[in-house]
Design an enzyme around this catalytic site. Structure first.
Site, PDB file in Angstrom:
ATOM      1  N   HIS A   1      -1.983   7.953   7.008  1.00 39.64           N
ATOM      2  CA  HIS A   1      -1.227   8.637   6.282  1.00 39.64           C
ATOM      3  C   HIS A   1      -1.483   9.959   5.643  1.00 39.64           C
ATOM      4  O   HIS A   1      -1.045  10.995   5.726  1.00 39.64           O
ATOM      5  CB  HIS A   1      -0.611   7.980   5.026  1.00 39.64           C
TER       6      HIS A   1
ATOM      7  N   CYS B   1       6.209  -0.084   7.707  1.00 35.11           N
ATOM      8  CA  CYS B   1       5.779   0.876   6.592  1.00 35.11           C
ATOM      9  C   CYS B   1       6.947   1.400   5.772  1.00 35.11           C
ATOM     10  O   CYS B   1       8.301   1.205   6.155  1.00 35.11           O
ATOM     11  CB  CYS B   1       5.290   2.200   7.466  1.00 35.11           C
ATOM     12  N   LEU B   2       6.402   1.519   4.545  1.00 32.70           N
ATOM     13  CA  LEU B   2       7.664   2.035   3.638  1.00 32.70           C
ATOM     14  C   LEU B   2       8.323   3.390   3.889  1.00 32.70           C
ATOM     15  O   LEU B   2       9.540   3.500   3.476  1.00 32.70           O
ATOM     16  CB  LEU B   2       6.777   2.182   2.108  1.00 32.70           C
TER      17      LEU B   2
ATOM     18  N   GLY C   1       0.865  -1.374  -0.015  1.00 32.95           N
ATOM     19  CA  GLY C   1       0.154  -0.085  -0.174  1.00 32.95           C
ATOM     20  C   GLY C   1       0.665   1.290  -0.008  1.00 32.95           C
ATOM     21  O   GLY C   1       2.048   0.965   0.356  1.00 32.95           O
TER      22      GLY C   1
ATOM     23  N   HIS D   1      -4.469   2.032   7.872  1.00 28.35           N
ATOM     24  CA  HIS D   1      -3.201   2.349   7.745  1.00 28.35           C
ATOM     25  C   HIS D   1      -2.711   3.534   6.773  1.00 28.35           C
ATOM     26  O   HIS D   1      -2.082   4.650   7.085  1.00 28.35           O
ATOM     27  CB  HIS D   1      -1.644   1.461   7.458  1.00 28.35           C
ATOM     28  N   GLU D   2      -3.157   3.454   5.528  1.00 28.22           N
ATOM     29  CA  GLU D   2      -3.101   4.370   4.585  1.00 28.22           C
ATOM     30  C   GLU D   2      -3.914   5.725   4.785  1.00 28.22           C
ATOM     31  O   GLU D   2      -3.378   6.813   4.542  1.00 28.22           O
ATOM     32  CB  GLU D   2      -3.688   3.718   3.518  1.00 28.22           C
TER      33      GLU D   2
ATOM     34  N   GLN E   1       3.463   9.945   0.618  1.00 30.57           N
ATOM     35  CA  GLN E   1       4.800   9.300   1.081  1.00 30.57           C
ATOM     36  C   GLN E   1       5.637   9.585  -0.133  1.00 30.57           C
ATOM     37  O   GLN E   1       6.812   9.396   0.016  1.00 30.57           O
ATOM     38  CB  GLN E   1       4.363   7.760   0.855  1.00 30.57           C
TER      39      GLN E   1
HETATM   40 NI    NI Z   1       2.958   3.313   5.813  1.00 32.63          NI
END
Ligand code: NI
Length: 179
Positions: free
Chosen positions: A138, A92-93, A45, A134-135, A50
């Site tokens: 963000h 998380c990325l 995701g 989670h997104e 991001q």
């Molecule tokens: Ni994330």
């Protein structure tokens, strides 16, 4: 085009994303870049903020066996109903070298727009439910580490600042799927 993913503690990750008001080719290109960046990372995701674009658009693909088949590109997503609780080990990325258990709703109902201007509603559970929540965090300028204890977060912040000072390149860890 694969874009650079911002990493904590980059302050741009704290921006609250603005709703999308126009669905045009520029937005479609942004979504395509997000998909390529997510698969390349690899992650399941990604939110536009991001990659430094504070707009309410997310992409998700939690199915590893058939990549692309369940790809979601969601514009202005909102959660309209929640049920139950689930604890999931999240990564998380944008948060390198760290995972932690986070408590979230087990099932969610989501309303969003697609890039071809259709309003859709669907239900999600397990990793998809976790990833959507989670997104959405963000989009509100929050990271999963904002949902763990202050002590744990401070230990992580100290570690990552030390790594940054040492000039170590920050790369996402391997482990559970990164959201
Ligand atoms: Ni994330």
């Amino acid at each position: 085009m694969i874009r650079e993913i911002l990493k904590y503690p980059d302050p741009r990750l704290k921006q609250v994303s603005e709703p999308v008001t126009v669905l045009n080719s520029e937005l479609a290109q942004l979504a395509e870049d997000m998909v390529q960046t997510m698969y390349h990372a690899p992650g399941v995701g990604l939110a536009a903020v991001q990659i430094g674009v504070p707009r309410r658009i997310i992409v998700l693909d939690v199915n590893h066996e058939e990549p692309g088949k369940h790809l979601l590109k969601l514009v202005n997503p909102v959660i309209t109903a929640r049920e139950g609780e689930i604890v999931w080990e999240e990564g998380c990325l944008s948060v390198v070298d760290y995972t932690a258990e986070v408590r979230r709703s087990a099932k969610v109902e989501v309303k969003a727009w697609t890039l071809d201007e259709k309003e859709i509603t669907f239900q999600a559970e397990n990793l998809l439910a976790v990833a959507i929540q989670h997104e959405l965090d963000h989009l509100d300028g929050k990271l999963f580490i904002d949902r763990i204890s202050r002590l744990k977060r401070e230990l992580y912040t100290r570690k990552i600042k030390k790594l940054l000072r040492a000039g170590r390149p920050l790369e996402p860890r391997t482990g559970p799927p990164l959201i």
